[in-house]
Design a protein around this motif. Structure first.
Motif, short mmCIF file in Angstrom:
data_model
loop_
_atom_site.label_atom_id
_atom_site.label_comp_id
_atom_site.label_asym_id
_atom_site.label_seq_id
_atom_site.Cartn_x
_atom_site.Cartn_y
_atom_site.Cartn_z
N UNK A 145 0.76 -0.95 -0.03
CA UNK A 145 0.02 -0.14 -0.26
C UNK A 145 0.74 0.69 0.08
N UNK A 146 0.70 2.26 -1.04
CA UNK A 146 1.22 3.40 -0.82
C UNK A 146 0.97 4.69 -0.07
N UNK A 147 -0.48 4.63 -0.13
CA UNK A 147 -1.55 5.24 0.42
C UNK A 147 -2.40 5.63 1.66
N UNK A 148 -2.99 5.99 1.92
CA UNK A 148 -4.51 5.87 3.89
C UNK A 148 -4.81 4.34 2.91
N UNK A 149 -5.54 3.62 3.90
CA UNK A 149 -6.05 2.55 3.46
C UNK A 149 -7.26 2.23 3.17
N UNK A 150 -7.40 1.91 2.34
CA UNK A 150 -8.56 1.81 1.03
C UNK A 150 -8.45 3.02 0.25
N UNK A 151 -7.92 3.67 0.38
CA UNK A 151 -7.49 5.21 -1.30
C UNK A 151 -7.08 4.08 -3.00
N UNK A 152 -6.62 3.25 -2.62
CA UNK A 152 -6.10 2.55 -4.16
C UNK A 152 -4.90 3.01 -4.09
N UNK A 153 -4.23 3.08 -3.65
CA UNK A 153 -3.08 3.34 -4.04
C UNK A 153 -1.28 2.39 -3.79
N UNK A 154 -0.99 1.48 -5.12
CA UNK A 154 -0.64 0.58 -4.75
C UNK A 154 1.21 0.57 -4.94
N UNK A 155 1.27 0.19 -4.94
CA UNK A 155 3.26 0.41 -5.35
C UNK A 155 4.09 -1.73 -5.67
N UNK A 156 3.41 -1.97 -6.89
CA UNK A 156 4.17 -3.11 -7.34
C UNK A 156 5.95 -3.14 -6.80
N UNK A 157 5.79 -4.58 -6.31
CA UNK A 157 7.29 -5.15 -5.67
C UNK A 157 7.50 -6.46 -5.59
N UNK A 158 8.79 -6.42 -5.43
CA UNK A 158 9.35 -7.87 -5.80
C UNK A 158 8.65 -8.40 -4.06
N UNK A 159 9.07 -9.82 -4.53
CA UNK A 159 8.84 -10.15 -3.94
C UNK A 159 9.29 -10.52 -1.84
N UNK A 160 10.70 -10.13 -2.40
CA UNK A 160 11.92 -10.36 -1.35
C UNK A 160 11.09 -8.66 -1.22
N UNK A 161 11.20 -7.70 -1.94
CA UNK A 161 10.22 -6.65 -0.75
C UNK A 161 9.18 -7.18 -0.02
#
Length: 722
Positions: free
Chosen positions: A102-118
């Motif tokens: 999650x890249x924003x407030x909970x439920x805001x819908x902002x997501x950051x794609x990451x690697x499995x390790x991260x």
């Protein structure tokens, strides 16, 4: 398959299924001839709890078609609408394709794609912070049924949390406990061979359960066994019954107790069986003396003459008569005792372990992979189930009491929540409370295949590989026709997804728990296959996908040396265990509260195109049920100035929703009905995002008094035209 053909197969009731010409059942025993290998790659469907065996047709690395595997007797040579739609789920553009933070407030819908390790590093760090501050008991691990659920649960237990929470307290807890207290086990119902079947609210012809639905068709529709159905709503199942009664909601126990009263007072019970195998008949006879059909008519609205006749017909059918328990959550706070009454009614006509009656389940033997054990948790459970519901399963927990305690911060804080394959925002009543519980969490991690509403409010989302893209443990399915099935990978993952075992191992490595997960899925299933009742068990499983017993066995427990797994060793009509736990030892009826003026009792249900609150986003299934509406009795609708298609506002003390109305004669005037699975918050579920309404918004918090199971029909609502 094109859309029109698929919808034709689904049919008006959502029941139709593909099948192939084949022998009815095939089996393989050690030393016997091996049946020919099935055509296609054998695996096991995951789109509902039925676990039907499937043959995947793969071309150029892509699944082109799914067929039923005729070797599994529980599948009945069928593959339903949901099973066929699994192809769409694999290639669904809305699938989760990689880990997200999650890249924003909970439920805001902002997501950051990451690697499995991260993703692993992030989640493990947050879990460690919670453990350091609140102890491992500060974490909650909830899941729903699945072949790899074992690895998720094991991670939570290895972490040290006592708070492992499973789906039964939103599903079968009260049924299972009631039959276990009575018989020491939970039997299956031999609907295929029954001569008289009574169902109350189990809408089998729309919310199908294989094999029960297929057996009901075979037993009732083809052989004309007598079928009596009780439901406040005229369902597809009601339309197939010989008799339908729109029973007053919450009065099923009164109907059953009156049947028992007639059967005992007229000495129609199986005297030999009752004398030899049961305990407490004299107390039962005294208990039901006042429960006459005339009394029950006043409670249920069903004429006394019909109750008396049905009781006599039921008793006359003897061991081929069954009051079918069904498969769904509690309806009311006395649900356990109502199920107990069902079990007792079945027992006194002697249908235990007989063809056409209730049959104790058999199992296919399998081996076990031995892994390093962990220490038992030091803290007690946050739901305090051992104290509040001492007869219930502490391994499964009690969802609603747990949520109440977490919101209060008692007996200790719970601040991290890991969730596998479950959508509590839609599965648990009172969505507003679940949201408040989520808002109070410092961390939420979700493992799922799609961006559910719950995943939408999480901090990290781990995308699980589809069942057609992975190999799972061997699953044993007990029953009259027991089977063991293998779910094996048929295509490579098309996105950056992983099986639950690898997700658990990735987190375990960072939490210092790798020693508990030092194995591969191949090693796990190899150990399980060693005890299968076939030669070269693993090779056989990979080739056939299933090992099954082809013929049922009856009467194995009806012998002088058999002891039921109850306190007395007999079938307990009167239960000392219940009495010792502070509950009624015999089913005690209390009239349900009635809706106040201007209110209606909310009832809900499901269709065969959805599992729990999932699958409605898949196009083939969505087009069959594009939106839910509110069933409202036509007379009440006219009084409120509401017509079919009008937008209405429905409100309870828990929340308010808006959806279209359906004015119909097919529901009682004191009830309204909604189909489960709509009104999603997640925009990634495009077909059902803000379409219709979610019943979880309206349902108030109530649970069964003995099992702690969620009671879904205790809510009164107000309806107004918008």
């Amino acid at each position: 398959m094109d859309r029109r053909l698929f919808l034709q197969m689904v049919g008006a009731g959502g029941l139709a299924a593909t099948s192939v010409a084949c022998p009815r059942f095939l089996s393989k025993a050690k030393g016997g001839p091996e049946p020919p290998a099935p055509f296609g790659i054998p695996t096991s469907c995951e789109l509902c709890p039925n676990k039907c065996s499937v043959l995947a047709m793969v071309e150029d690395g892509r699944v082109r078609k799914l067929n039923p595997n005729p070797e599994n007797p529980k599948s009945r040579g069928m593959l339903c609408a949901r099973g066929n739609a699994a192809i769409q789920q694999v290639y669904d553009p809305d699938r989760l394709k990689q880990p997200l933070i999650r890249a924003g407030a909970r439920g805001e819908g902002k997501w950051r794609p990451v690697s499995w390790d991260e993703a692993f590093d992030y989640a493990a760090a947050r879990l460690r912070v919670t453990r350091d501050k609140y102890g491992p008991e500060g974490t909650l691990w909830s899941s729903t049924e699945g072949f790899q659920e074992v690895f998720f649960k094991n991670l939570g237990m290895a972490f040290g949390s006592p708070n492992i929470l499973r789906h039964p307290s939103l599903c079968l807890a009260s049924v299972n406990l009631a039959y276990s207290v009575t018989f020491g086990t939970v039997p299956s119902f031999d609907l295929l061979n029954a001569k008289y079947v009574i169902m109350a609210g189990a809408n089998r012809f729309e919310s199908i359960i294989t094999p029960d639905t297929m057996d009901l068709i075979g037993g009732v529709m083809e052989r004309k066994a007598k079928f009596v159905y009780l439901d406040p709503r005229f369902t597809v199942t009601a339309s197939k019954a010989d008799e339908w009664y729109p029973i007053r909601p919450g009065t099923d126990m009164a109907f059953i107790l009156a049947m028992i009263q007639v059967i005992i007072s007229e000495e129609r019970h199986d005297k030999v069986f009752v004398d030899q195998w049961t305990l407490g008949f004299e107390q039962l006879a005294e208990h039901v003396k006042g429960c006459t059909p005339e009394w029950a008519e006043g409670e249920t609205g069903i004429p006394a003459r019909d109750i008396r006749r049905i009781a006599r017909e039921f008793a006359d059918a003897g061991h081929r008569a069954v009051f079918y328990a069904g498969r769904r959550s509690s309806w009311y706070q006395n649900d356990f005792q109502m199920r107990r009454a069902q079990a007792i009614l079945n027992a006194i006509v002697g249908n235990w372990d007989r063809e056409g009656g209730m049959v104790p389940n058999r199992k296919v033997a399998k081996g076990e992979f031995l892994f390093l054990p962990w220490d038992d948790p030091k803290a007690s459970r946050v739901d305090e189930i051992e104290k509040a519901f001492p007869l219930a399963s502490a391994k499964d927990g009690a969802y609603l009491p747990l949520r109440e305690n977490v919101l209060k911060g008692k007996p200790y804080p719970v601040k991290a929540w890991m969730i596998y394959k479950q959508d509590p925002l839609n599965a648990v009543p009172d969505q507003g409370k679940t949201l408040r519980m989520m808002e109070g969490m410092d961390f939420i991690g979700v493992v799922d295949i799609a961006m559910s509403d719950t995943a939408w409010y999480a901090d990290v989302v781990f995308p699980e590989s589809h069942y057609l893209e992975r190999t799972d443990p061997i699953e044993v399915m007990p029953g009259i026709w027991p089977a063991a099935v293998l779910r094996q990978q048929v295509v490579k993952p098309i996105h950056d997804t992983r099986p639950c075992l690898e997700i658990a191992q990735g987190l375990a490595k960072r939490l210092g728990l790798s020693d508990y997960f030092d194995y591969t899925i191949d090693q796990w299933i190899e150990a399980e296959a060693k005890e299968l009742p076939v030669e070269n068990g693993l090779e056989y499983m990979k080739k056939h996908g299933v090992v099954a017993f082809s013929e049922p066995k009856y009467g194995t427990t009806r012998n002088a040396v058999y002891r039921f797994v109850t306190k007395s060793g007999k079938i307990e009509l009167f239960s000392e265990r219940l009495q010792e736990a502070g509950h009624d030892p015999l089913p005690a009826y209390a009239a349900p509260a009635q809706p106040p003026a201007g209110r209606y009792r909310m009832i809900l249900g499901r269709k065969a195109t959805m599992t729990h609150a999932a699958l409605a986003n898949l196009p083939w299934l969505h087009e069959h049920n594009p939106e839910n509406d509110l069933w409202l009795n036509a007379g009440e609708a006219a009084r409120l100035g509401i017509r079919t298609g009008d937008l209405v506002e429905v409100s309870s003390t828990a929340g308010t929703v808006r959806l279209k109305a359906r004015a119909t004669e097919e529901i009682r005037p004191d009830c309204v009905f909604m189909l489960h699975g709509f009104g999603k918050k997640s925009p990634w579920l495009r077909s059902v995002h803000n379409v219709g309404a979610a019943d979880a918004v309206l349902l108030e918090t109530a649970w069964d008094k003995v099992s702690g199971n969620a009671a879904m029909h205790e809510t009164f609502v107000k309806v107004v035209k918008v």
